[in-house]
Design a protein around this motif. Structure first.
Motif, PDB file in Angstrom:
ATOM      1  N   THR A 144       4.477   1.560   1.124  1.00 24.78           N
ATOM      2  CA  THR A 144       4.056  -0.159   0.916  1.00 24.78           C
ATOM      3  C   THR A 144       3.156   0.155   0.185  1.00 24.78           C
ATOM      4  O   THR A 144       2.285  -0.889   0.255  1.00 24.78           O
ATOM      5  CB  THR A 144       4.422  -0.530   1.435  1.00 24.78           C
ATOM      6  N   GLY A 161       1.178   1.232  -2.323  1.00 18.65           N
ATOM      7  CA  GLY A 161       0.746   1.908  -3.989  1.00 18.65           C
ATOM      8  C   GLY A 161       0.102   3.383  -3.715  1.00 18.65           C
ATOM      9  O   GLY A 161       1.324   3.548  -3.319  1.00 18.65           O
ATOM     10  N   THR A 181      11.550   1.186   2.275  1.00 26.36           N
ATOM     11  CA  THR A 181      10.665   0.789   0.726  1.00 26.36           C
ATOM     12  C   THR A 181      10.352   1.574   0.243  1.00 26.36           C
ATOM     13  O   THR A 181       9.000   2.290   0.895  1.00 26.36           O
ATOM     14  CB  THR A 181       9.829  -1.122   1.286  1.00 26.36           C
ATOM     15  N   ASN A 182      10.406   1.060  -0.949  1.00 28.42           N
ATOM     16  CA  ASN A 182       9.536   2.502  -2.236  1.00 28.42           C
ATOM     17  C   ASN A 182       8.490   1.352  -3.026  1.00 28.42           C
ATOM     18  O   ASN A 182       8.989   1.036  -3.871  1.00 28.42           O
ATOM     19  CB  ASN A 182       9.437   3.552  -2.603  1.00 28.42           C
ATOM     20  N   ASN A 183       7.602   1.304  -3.004  1.00 29.26           N
ATOM     21  CA  ASN A 183       6.376   0.496  -3.394  1.00 29.26           C
ATOM     22  C   ASN A 183       5.698   0.813  -3.694  1.00 29.26           C
ATOM     23  O   ASN A 183       4.278   0.653  -4.071  1.00 29.26           O
ATOM     24  CB  ASN A 183       6.402  -1.105  -3.248  1.00 29.26           C
ATOM     25  N   THR A 184       5.573   2.456  -4.011  1.00 33.64           N
ATOM     26  CA  THR A 184       4.615   3.011  -4.344  1.00 33.64           C
ATOM     27  C   THR A 184       3.893   3.112  -6.060  1.00 33.64           C
ATOM     28  O   THR A 184       3.072   3.864  -6.774  1.00 33.64           O
ATOM     29  CB  THR A 184       4.511   4.653  -4.432  1.00 33.64           C
ATOM     30  N   GLY A 185       5.211   2.555  -6.845  1.00 32.03           N
ATOM     31  CA  GLY A 185       4.697   2.004  -8.357  1.00 32.03           C
ATOM     32  C   GLY A 185       5.231   3.527  -8.692  1.00 32.03           C
ATOM     33  O   GLY A 185       5.105   3.420 -10.697  1.00 32.03           O
ATOM     34  N   VAL A 187      15.237  -0.213  -0.939  1.00 30.05           N
ATOM     35  CA  VAL A 187      14.589  -0.545  -2.237  1.00 30.05           C
ATOM     36  C   VAL A 187      13.939   0.093  -2.195  1.00 30.05           C
ATOM     37  O   VAL A 187      12.436   0.735  -2.456  1.00 30.05           O
ATOM     38  CB  VAL A 187      13.874  -1.940  -1.650  1.00 30.05           C
ATOM     39  N   ALA A 233      11.458   0.040  -6.228  1.00 26.06           N
ATOM     40  CA  ALA A 233      11.289  -1.310  -6.959  1.00 26.06           C
ATOM     41  C   ALA A 233      11.333   0.333  -8.573  1.00 26.06           C
ATOM     42  O   ALA A 233      11.400  -0.518  -9.091  1.00 26.06           O
ATOM     43  CB  ALA A 233       9.367  -0.908  -6.411  1.00 26.06           C
ATOM     44  N   LYS A 234      10.931   0.896  -9.066  1.00 26.89           N
ATOM     45  CA  LYS A 234      10.551   2.039  -9.757  1.00 26.89           C
ATOM     46  C   LYS A 234      12.132   2.653  -9.872  1.00 26.89           C
ATOM     47  O   LYS A 234      11.744   4.094 -10.912  1.00 26.89           O
ATOM     48  CB  LYS A 234       9.461   2.709 -10.055  1.00 26.89           C
TER      49      LYS A 234
END
Length: 973
Positions: free
Chosen positions: A446, A448, A466-470, A493, A495-496
C-alpha cells in the motif's frame, strides 16, 4: 632503559622477600601428597614459585585449608606445576583468590573423582604473560566453587577451563577472556551432567578477542546473563569471540538477556547438532550488535533439534539493534524461536541478514517479525525447506526504513494468528517469491512504488489483499511454476489489475476488485472444491489459457465467477465433475456478467460422456454451460384404460438437449399436431383403442418410446336409459312430424314401465311435464315415446307410448322417472330418477356438461346415446352425440344384444336410370346405418342424409344437377 628494567626486577625481588606468610607445601620440582590428612595453613599457598613440575596431590579425603590466596605457578619461570584434588571429600579450601598461572604458564588444577576446590576469585592465566594454564573439573561430584568472579584468561592467553564427566563449576560471574591482552582462552563444558553455573552472568570475550566457549556432548551451562563480545553493562568491545553449543543434550540456559557483540564485531554463537540455548527470564532478549560498533556478529542454529529459544518471555531476537552486517543463520533442521524477531531495530542499523534454509529449518515468532524495523538495506532469505513464521510480518516498518528485502526460494513465510487477522505488510522494501510459499491472512502492498512484490514462482496464499503499488500484480515470471491461492471469502483489491502468466495458476475464492487477465499458458481455477468467486471488473481469458471449473452433478453446484462487468472467453475450458453422472439437460451457470464475448477454443473433456455433447450456446448469453445429448427417456408413457367418452392422456419424460421435439403416433402413424411431451385423446371412442408412442428428436439423434396401450371400455348401462331425443318434430323443415324420446333396455330382463313416466322441463325451467308410460320393455329392445305432433315432416314409427309434451329442438331436460309424479326443480339425484339428460344449454345434466343440442333452426337433428344405447358414463356430454337425420326405434325394431359387432356396410354398384341414382346398403341385419354425402374426399365435412336398418336401398332423384358427389355408409354410434 636499563634503569627502568633494573628497577622492575628489584621491585619483584622486594615483593617476594616481604611475604613472610607465603607457604609452600612442596618444594619446586617435587611432588607431595596430602593423603587422608588435614593441613591448615595461615597465609598464601604457592605450588611452583619459580620452578617447574611441582605437584601437590590431595587425595583420600585429604584436606588443605589456607587462609590467604593460592597460586599454581607464581612467577614467569614457574611452569607445568599442578594441584590434583581427587576422591570423595578430598578438598582444597582456599580462602582467598586462586591463580592458576599467576605469571607462569602451562600450570594445572585438576579436580576429579569427587574432589572439591573452594575459593574467592578464580583466575586461570592471571597476569600478563601467563598462558596455557588449565583447570579440569571432571567426574561425578567433582566441584570447583567460587564466591566471586571466575576468569578464564584474566590477562593471559590461551588458558582453558574444562568441565567434564559430570563435574561442576559454580561462581557468581564468569568470563572467558577479560582484559584486552587476554585472547585465545577457552572454556569447555562437556559430557552429560557436567555444569558450569555462573549465576549472575557469563561473558565470553568481554573486552578482548578470539576467546571461545564450547558446550558439547551433553554439557550444560547455566547463567544469569549471556554475553559474547561484551558484558552485562552492555559496554565493552570484544571481537571475534565465539560460543559453540553442539550435540544432543548440550545446553546453555540463561535467565537474563544476552548479546552477541555489544561494541565488538565478528562474534559468533553457534548452536549445532541438537544443542540448545534458552533465555528463560521475562524480557530475556538476544541482541546481535547492540551498539553502532557491534557489527558482523552472527547467530548460527544448524542441525536437527538444534534450538535457540527465548519464546514466551515477551522477548526479542534482534539482529542489529544499532549496528550493521549482523547475521542470523538457521539451517538444516535448526530452530530459532522468539516472541518478536527483527532485523535492524533502530535507524542506524543496516545491512543485517537473516538466512533460514535447509529442510526443517525454522524461525518461529510468536508475534511479529520485522525485516528492517527502522533500519535499511536489511535482508531475509528463506531457502529450500526453511520456514519463517509469525503473527505479523513487516518489511520496512518505520519511515526511516527503506530498501529492505525478503527473498523466498524454496522455503516458506507463513504469517497467521488464531483470529485470522495477521498481516504481511510490505511497506518499504521488496518481497520476492521465487519458489516455495508465502502465506498471510492479509497481504498489504500500500505504499506505492516503495512496496514491491515480485512473484516469480512458488505459491502465494492470502485471505485478503490490497495492492496499490501503481503496477499490475503479476503472478509468475512466465517460466517458473507460480500459484496464487485466494483463500476463504476475503476481499482482494488489485488497483491496476491481476495478470496470470504462462505456467501460473490462480485458485480463487472470495472477491477481487479489479480486472483479471488469464494470459496464454496461465490457469484460472475458481473455488476450492466448489467455489464462488466474485470479480468486480473485467475478466479476460486469453487464447492459450486454461480455465478449470469443477461441477457436482449430485449436489447441483459448480464453480462460478460472478459480479463481472464483462467476460471475454478464450483458451481451454477444463471441466471436472466431482460426483454424479452427467446427463442431457444438465446445466451449470459458470459466469455471471453484464456482457459476454469471445469463445473457448476447446472443452476438456471434449464430451460429457457417451452420446452427449457440451452445449456452449448459453455461455454467450448468460454464462451457462449445458449438457446436450440424443434424447433418452426417463419416464415412459403408461398404458391407459378409459371408458368411452373419457379423455386419455399419455405423458413422456425425457432428457437431452433443450431443443427436443416430440411426435406422437397412433398404431405407427403420426398424429397431426401432437408435438408436445404429452398427448390427450379427447372423448375416447372404441376405435381410438390401440397403441400410442412418441418419437423424441434433437440435433444429436432420436428415440422412440415404448408403445402404450389404450383400452376404451364401454360404460355399459345397467338400467333402462334414454337413448335418443328429438325435439324438432312438426317444425319447419323437420324430418319428422312428431317429437320423440327413445328408451333402450340394455339388460337381459323385461322391465315393467306401466308406472313410469318420461318428464320434460325447459333448459332453465323447474316445472316438469309428465308423460306416462305403459306396458313393458323387452331385453335389448327400444321403446318409442311419441310426443307433440305437428304438420311438417314424415311420420315416425308407431309409438309405444304417446303424450303431447312439446320438446324444444335445441335445449331442454328429459328425465326417466320410476313413478308418474311431476318432478320439482332439477332433480338429478332423486332416487326416482332412473336416467336424466340435459342437452343444449340446459342448466342441469349428468356429468361435466350437457349433451350436444341441435343447432338453432335445424329440425333435422336428434341427440343419440352412443353405442346403440349401451354407453352410460353418467356424463351427458360424452355419452351422447348428434344424429342427422334422426332414426327413431320402437319395440318392434330389431333388438340390440350386447357383444354383437356391427359389420361394416357395403355399397352395391350404383345404377342410374331416368335421372335417378340408387345403390343398396348391406351390413348387420337390423342395424341402422347412416348414408352420408360429400363433394370432396379430402374433407371431414360429411353430411348425413338418411338412416335406415340394413339392408336397404338408397335412392337419389334428380341427380342431373349434381356436378360431383361422394357417398358412404356408417353404422350408428
Amino acid at each position: 632503559m636499563k634503569t627502568s628494567a633494573l628497577f622492575a626486577l628489584a621491585l619483584g625481588l622486594l615483593i617476594e622477600a616481604v611475604l613472610p606468610v607465603q607457604a609452600q607445601l612442596v618444594a619446586d620440582g617435587t611432588t607431595a601428597a596430602i593423603d587422608a590428612t588435614s593441613t591448615n595453613l595461615t597465609g598464601n599457598l604457592t605450588i611452583g614459585t619459580n620452578g617447574s613440575f611441582t605437584t601437590l596431590v590431595i587425595t583420600n579425603a585429604g584436606t588443605v585449608t589456607n587462609s590467604g590466596t593460592g597460586a599454581i605457578g607464581l612467577n614467569p619461570t614457574a611452569m607445568t606445576n599442578r594441584v590434583i584434588v581427587t576422591g570423595t571429600n578430598s578438598i582444597w579450601n582456599n580462602m582467598g583468590n586462586l591463580a592458576i598461572g599467576s605469571f607462569g604458564s602451562f600450570n594445572n588444577l585438576i579436580v576429579t573423582n569427587g574432589g572439591k576446590a573452594f575459593g574467592s576469585f578464580g583466575n586461570i592465566g592471571h597476569l600478563s604473560g601467563s598462558a596455557f594454564n588449565v583447570v579440569t573439573v571432571a567426574g561425578n561430584g567433582s566441584l570447583w566453587e567460587l564466591t566471586e568472579l571466575l576468569n578464564v584468561g584474566n590477562a593471559g592467553v590461551s588458558n582453558r577451563l574444562v568441565v567434564a564427566e559430570g563435574g561442576r563449576v559454580v561462581n557468581p560471574f564468569g568470563r572467558v577472556g577479560f582484559g584486552a591482552a587476554s585472547i585465545g582462552n577457552l572454556a569447555v563444558v562437556k559430557d552429560s551432567g557436567s555444569q558450569w553455573v555462573s549465576s549472575t552472568g557469563l561473558a565470553v570475550g568481554e573486552d578482548t578477542s578470539y576467546n571461545q566457549m564450547l558446550i558439547t556432548n551433553g554439557g550444560a551451562v547455566l547463567s544469569g546473563g549471556a554475553y559474547i563480545g561484551g558484558k552485562f553493562t552492555q559496554s565493552g568491545s570484544g571481537s571475534s569471540n565465539s560460543v559453540i553449543i553442539t550435540g544432543a543434550g548440550s545446553t546453555w540456559t540463561n535467565t537474563s538477556s544476552s548479546s552477541v557483540g555489544n561494541f565488538g564485531a565478528f562474534n559468533q554463537l553457534t548452536i549445532s547438532n541438537g544443542g540448545v540455548m534458552r533465555n528463560t527470564a521475562l524480557f530475556a532478549h538476544l541482541v546481535l550488535g547492540w551498539q553502532p560498533s557491534g557489527s558482523n556478529n552472527t547467530l548460527v542454529v544448524t542441525g536437527t533439534n538444534s534450538l535457540f529459544s527465548n519464546r514466551d518471555t515477551s522477548a526479542r531476537l534482534t539482529i542489529g539493534q544499532s549496528s550493521a552486517f549482523n547475521r542470523l543463520e538457521v539451517t538444516d533442521g535448526g530452530v530459532a524461536e522468539t516472541d518478536i524477531g527483527e532485523l535492524a531495530q533502530n535507524a542506524a542499523s543496516s545491512n543485517n541478514v537473516a538466512v533460514v534454509t535447509g529442510q526443517g529449518a525454522r524461525w518461529f515468532n510468536t508475534f511479529d517479525v520485522y525485516i528492517g524495523n527502522a533500519g535499511s538495506g536489511n535482508q531475509l532469505t528463506v531457502g529450500s525447506g526453511g520456514l519463517v513464521s509469525g503473527a505479523g510480518f513487516y518489511l520496512g516498518f518505520a519511515e526511516t526504513s527503506f530498501d529492505n528485502t525478503a527473498t523466498v526460494s524454496g522455503g516458506s513465510i507463513v504469517i497467521s494468528n488464531a483470529t485470522g487477522t495477521s498481516v504481511a505488510d510490505v511497506r518499504r522494501g521488496a518481497l520476492t517469491l521465487n519458489s516455495g510459499l508465502v502465506r498471510a491472512d492479509t497481504l498489504l502492498l500500500t505504499n506505492g512504488a516503495q512496496s514491491q512484490f515480485t512473484f516469480n514462482g512458488g505459491t502465494l496464499q492470502t485471505s485478503a489483499t490490497t495492492n496499490n503499488t501503481g503496477s499490475t500484480f503479476v503472478v509468475g515470471d512466465g517460466i517458473s511454476t507460480a500459484t496464487l491461492e485466494l483463500l476463504g471469502n476475503g476481499t482482494h483489491v488489485f488497483a491496476k489489475g491481476l495478470l496470470i502468466t504462462n505456467n501460473a495458476l490462480i485458485k480463487a475464492n472470495g472477491t477481487v476488485i479489479g480486472n483479471i487477465t488469464n494470459a496464454s499458458g496461465g490457469t484460472l481455477a475458481p473455488g476450492a472444491s466448489i467455489g464462488k468467486f466474485v470479480v468486480n471488473g473485467n475478466l479476460t481469458l486469453a487464447a492459450g489459457s486454461t480455465n478449470v471449473f469443477e461441477l457436482n452433478k449430485s449436489s447441483a453446484t459448480n464453480d462460478n465467477i460472478s459480479g463481472l462487468t464483462s467476460v471475454t472467453y478464450g483458451g481451454i475450458l477444463q471441466l471436472t465433475n466431482l460426483d454424479g453422472t452427467l446427463t442431457g439437460g444438465d446445466s451449470f451457470k459458470l459466469f455471471t456478467a453484464t456482457s459476454y464475448g469471445g469463445a473457448f477454443s476447446a472443452l476438456v473433456p471434449s464430451t460429457p460422456g457417451p452420446n452427449m455433447e457440451w452445449d456452449t450456446t448459453g455461455l454467450a448469453t448468460d454464462g451457462t454451460l449445458r449438457v446436450a445429448s440424443a434424447p433418452f427417456i426417463t419416464s415412459e408413457p403408461a398404458d391407459k384404460t378409459v371408458s368411452v367418452g373419457q379423455n386419455a392422456t399419455f405423458t413422456v419424460s425425457a432428457a437431452g438437449s433443450v431443443s427436443m421435439s416430440y411426435q406422437w403416433r397412433f398404431n405407427g402413424s403420426d398424429i397431426g399436431g401432437a408435438t408436445s411431451n404429452s398427448y390427450m385423446r379427447l372423448n375416447s371412442q372404441t376405435n381410438d383403442a390401440g397403441g400410442y408412442s412418441v418419437m423424441i428428436t434433437n440435433t444429436f439423434g432420436s428415440i422412440t418410446s415404448r408403445v402404450a396401450s389404450l383400452t376404451v371400455n364401454l360404460p355399459v348401462a345397467t338400467n333402462v336409459v334414454i337413448s335418443q331425443i328429438y325435439g324438432g318434430g312438426g317444425n319447419s323443415g323437420a324430418t319428422f312430424q312428431s317429437d320423440f324420446v327413445e328408451l333402450f333396455n340394455p339388460t337381459a330382463n323385461t322391465i315393467n314401465l306401466s308406472t313410469w313416466s318420461v318428464q320434460y322441463a325447459s333448459a332453465n325451467g323447474t316445472t316438469w311435464s309428465v308423460g306416462n308410460l305403459r306396458s313393458s320393455i323387452a331385453p335389448y329392445n327400444y321403446y318409442l315415446v311419441r310426443m307433440f305432433t305437428g304438420v311438417n315432416g314424415s311420420s315416425i314409427p308407431t309409438g309405444d307410448a304417446t303424450n303431447t309434451i312439446n320438446l324444444n329442438a335445441t335445449s331442454g331436460k328429459v328425465a326417466l322417472v320410476n313413478n308418474q309424479i311431476a318432478l320439482i326443480g332439477n332433480p338429478i339425484m332423486f332416487d326416482s330418477v332412473i336416467d336424466f339428460v340435459g342437452f343444449g344449454t340446459a342448466n342441469a345434466f349428468e356429468g361435466t356438461a350437457p349433451a350436444p343440442g341441435a343447432p338453432s333452426g335445424n329440425n333435422t337433428v336428434s341427440i343419440l346415446r352412443k353405442n346403440g344405447g349401451y354407453t352410460d358414463a353418467n356424463d351427458n356430454t360424452n355419452d351422447f352425440t348428434t344424429l342427422t337425420p334422426p332414426a327413431p326405434r320402437n319395440s318392434v325394431s330389431p333388438e340390440n344384444p350386447p357383444g354383437v359387432p356391427a359389420i361394416a356396410a357395403t355399397l352395391s354398384s350404383p345404377s342410374y336410370t331416368n335421372n335417378q341414382f340408387q345403390f343398396t346398403v348391406t351390413g348387420t341385419a337390423g342395424t341402422n346405418y347412416i348414408v352420408q354425402i360429400s363433394t370432396n374426399l379430402a374433407t371431414t365435412n360429411w353430411v348425413s342424409i338418411l338412416t335406415n336398418a340394413s339392408p336397404f336401398t338408397f335412392v337419389e332423384t334428380n341427380v342431373n344437377g349434381f356436378k360431383q358427389r361422394y357417398y358412404r355408409a356408417r353404422n350408428l354410434p
